[in-house]
Design an enzyme around this catalytic site. Structure first.
Site, PDB file in Angstrom:
ATOM      1  N   SER B 170       1.367  -3.464  -3.740  1.00 46.41           N
ATOM      2  CA  SER B 170       1.839  -2.331  -2.947  1.00 46.41           C
ATOM      3  C   SER B 170       1.791  -2.696  -1.457  1.00 46.41           C
ATOM      4  O   SER B 170       2.321  -3.742  -1.073  1.00 46.41           O
ATOM      5  CB  SER B 170       0.968  -1.114  -3.282  1.00 46.41           C
ATOM      6  OG  SER B 170       1.552   0.066  -2.827  1.00 46.41           O
ATOM      7  N   ASP B 336       7.576   1.246 -12.728  1.00 41.18           N
ATOM      8  CA  ASP B 336       7.198   1.562 -11.347  1.00 41.18           C
ATOM      9  C   ASP B 336       8.429   2.060 -10.598  1.00 41.18           C
ATOM     10  O   ASP B 336       9.310   1.281 -10.236  1.00 41.18           O
ATOM     11  CB  ASP B 336       6.630   0.301 -10.685  1.00 41.18           C
ATOM     12  CG  ASP B 336       6.112   0.551  -9.278  1.00 41.18           C
ATOM     13  OD1 ASP B 336       6.368   1.635  -8.720  1.00 41.18           O
ATOM     14  OD2 ASP B 336       5.442  -0.346  -8.737  1.00 41.18           O
ATOM     15  N   HIS B 369       3.525   2.695 -10.911  1.00 44.15           N
ATOM     16  CA  HIS B 369       3.025   1.851  -9.825  1.00 44.15           C
ATOM     17  C   HIS B 369       1.564   1.459 -10.037  1.00 44.15           C
ATOM     18  O   HIS B 369       1.136   0.379  -9.641  1.00 44.15           O
ATOM     19  CB  HIS B 369       3.194   2.617  -8.513  1.00 44.15           C
ATOM     20  CG  HIS B 369       2.879   1.820  -7.287  1.00 44.15           C
ATOM     21  ND1 HIS B 369       3.475   0.606  -7.014  1.00 44.15           N
ATOM     22  CD2 HIS B 369       2.011   2.039  -6.256  1.00 44.15           C
ATOM     23  CE1 HIS B 369       2.995   0.129  -5.865  1.00 44.15           C
ATOM     24  NE2 HIS B 369       2.106   0.976  -5.400  1.00 44.15           N
ATOM     25  N   ASP B 370       0.789   2.338 -10.648  1.00 46.83           N
ATOM     26  CA  ASP B 370      -0.627   2.049 -10.893  1.00 46.83           C
ATOM     27  C   ASP B 370      -0.848   0.848 -11.803  1.00 46.83           C
ATOM     28  O   ASP B 370      -1.988   0.381 -11.924  1.00 46.83           O
ATOM     29  CB  ASP B 370      -1.322   3.278 -11.496  1.00 46.83           C
ATOM     30  CG  ASP B 370      -1.977   4.142 -10.414  1.00 46.83           C
ATOM     31  OD1 ASP B 370      -1.942   3.738  -9.236  1.00 46.83           O
ATOM     32  OD2 ASP B 370      -2.520   5.192 -10.762  1.00 46.83           O
TER      33      ASP B 370
END
Lengths: 391, 391
Positions: B170, B336, B369-370
């Site tokens: 990220s 994501d 995204h995690d």
């Protein structure tokens, strides 16, 4: 055939003679309903289409409002592409009128502001007859079925028993579904656009965040802000911005705004000011929304659409539809990630398994959930043909 | 090989001897950097991997903190699946340690809290040496390049010139990219996970909404809330909830929460209380986040990652990468939607066109995204092999 306008219209009001019984067990007394009608009621009263609006709409669905500047056509594209903002055009004007999808040469179209609304129908900002003060958060928690029950009572007063169709997008589509379920003998057809039988968990989350943004604003004052000179505009703005992004698709935002900066060709190193055009756009949407919408109505309506869950209410989707007789038209949009086509497919499958007449179209369009307000040209032939086959 | 833990660690602090010059034109004086190191520095000082954290992380990337309860592993699944919350495990503990992806038997892993942070490195909550009071919103607006410049100055003080690799997910991946661009002769490899060369417009929007939620909270007080006894916890909570939903995928939220109610099998007709488990979960996330994170750090960091745009800074992505020599490993996750694989593909294409060594993997995984914090098992062999080929 040239599609036309229903012309100048004025919202009317009707007071229900009896209280409305609610799912929560309470009753609402002295309920007023704001409404508009377009077209002419047939002598047999068999050409009525009820149009139901979504979260931020109102009774002014078509034509030019007698009160200008009251347009609720502020979705993506609507104000910018059509230049209708401030001209008082109804939120579904492209769909309702002579020669349009809901053809007022043929149908008598009725549009009401939903129960809990803030645009004329009784809602949290109305005066509670028991206290003489605005309900605020003492307003009872309502459901989509309560909204439909109110619409039923309202139509009774107009002397309308049967509906040729009930139509709506999003929360409006939920109301159409609920009509077919609650009053199976009184609805010939439903048109359910960009809607669902139950909001998916991510949609539950977005609505929860929007409500929290409002309730965390100290100016919400526990829901009793009316008359204090303060309102939770800051939180409502955040709620609106969250909603707005969920109504659009990521590619549509990319096409429209990209990463274009507000000024010149470099950033200005500011935290507080918008740097990107999309940031400025969202703030503009927030600012214009809070001017015309009541925060408590947002809370109650958001809660109602989150609660809506036909399978939970009836045990299964099939059981929910067991008594349905209405012909059903479902339209969904490929890029709608808030009310994705999969949910409409589930409705179509359940109705199909029961042998009910159902038609399902997925329109490939890029604008996300807002497509139901924008993709008029492609919805129109589908809806016109469907309604003709009904009558 | 059994993967192990780096054991008990303590965050250390280093004061930079010289001011840090910033992109905005200002300088920051008396900059302190919080950091941790894992493994052993080789005599040749050629085994250093710098790990960069994302928006809400800190220097504590691996091992067990000497200050328990300080874990920042509060992403989806981390606390619930692994039961690590409150045990002080580093945010990337699954990836850093003996035999792990970033193998401390081989590498000397350095992790710093980023510039503008609130976990030991100088940021808006630090004391401004010029006034003796916390900077608050007088803190200069910073960029990813400023963060990297600070990391460079910090490593100079440790006597480390070259990096075997810079790695991060990220915003951490943005820093890794910036390292390769800013210091092409000093970075052998970069590992860029779930990241991008420029946040897409919808991501710009989400970040803008999160910042607005904080700044609209009256307790933000124009950014000068330190010492007032009030902090914009309400707005920060909303920001965190928005972020949280964007870090997950809709299917993952569905799998985990569904539409399950909090209590029994019916709703309670409440606006203010959570009815659905996902609503309760989000409030819990908000409440725990505001306890450990500074709102201004959120604003500044969110702004920095929104500004990050290699193509804009250099005219094009190819021009940005013209001087890059580092081998590049890109990992993205299929679900994501905040940092979608397409952005990594653009990076891979630009580097590939320039003939630079680049490897790109899309891991098919459902957590959004995690994933970069959760899919350790599938990232590990890719990263281990890539790093081995580098050395």
């Amino acid at each position: 055939m040239e599609a036309g306008s229903v012309g100048r219209v004025e919202t009317q009001f009707l007071d229900l003679p009896k209280p409305v019984r609610l799912d929560c067990g309470r009753e609402l007394h002295q309920v007023r309903v704001a409404y508009e009608t377009y077209g002419t009621l047939s002598p047999e009263r068999d050409n009525v289409i009820l149009v139901c609006h979504a979260l931020s709409g109102d009774a002014h669905a078509a034509g030019v409002s007698a009160a200008p500047g009251e347009s609720t056509r502020d979705g993506f594209g609507a104000e910018d592409r059509d230049g209708t903002a401030g001209k008082g055009l109804g939120w579904w004007d492209g769909m309702i009128g002579p020669g349009k999808a809901f053809d007022t040469d043929r149908y008598y179209v009725v549009s009401t502001n939903l129960l809990g609304g803030c645009r004329g129908t009784t809602g949290p900002s109305s005066t509670d007859p028991a206290t003489g003060r605005p309900y605020g958060s003492d307003f009872p928690v309502i459901t989509v079925a309560d909204m439909v029950r109110t619409e039923r009572a309202f139509l009774d007063e107009l002397g309308i028993e049967r509906l040729a169709a009930v139509a709506g997008g999003s929360l409006g589509g939920m109301q159409a579904l609920q009509w077919a379920v609650s009053y199976p003998d009184q609805v010939d057809a439903i048109v359910v656009i960009a809607s669902t039988h139950a909001l998916h968990p991510q949609g539950v989350a977005w609505n929860s965040i929007a409500r929290d943004a409002i309730m965390r604003d100290p100016d919400w004052q526990g829901g009793h802000y009316h008359g204090t000179g303060r309102a939770p505009d800051a939180g409502m703005g955040v709620a609106r911005m969250v909603g707005h992004v969920t109504y659009l698709s990521a590619p549509a935002m990319g096409d429209r705004f990209g990463r274009r900066l507000q000024f010149a060709d470099d950033v200005r190193y500011t935290i507080t000011e918008p740097e990107y055009q999309v940031e400025s756009y969202l703030r503009h949407q927030a600012a214009s929304f809070v001017k015309r919408f009541d925060a408590n109505t947002y809370l109650y309506t958001s809660r109602a659409l989150t609660y809506f869950d036909l399978a939970r209410s009836f045990g299964s989707l099939r059981q929910a539809f067991a008594a349905v007789t209405a012909r059903t038209l479902l339209i969904a949009f490929s890029s709608d990630w808030l009310y994705p086509p999969a949910a409409s497919q589930e409705i179509a499958s359940a109705l199909g398994e029961l042998g009910r007449p159902v038609e399902f179209h997925v329109i490939d369009a890029p604008y996300g959930h807002d497509c139901f307000l924008l993709e008029e040209a492609r919805q129109t032939p589908i809806i016109r043909r469907f309604l003709l086959e009904t009558s």
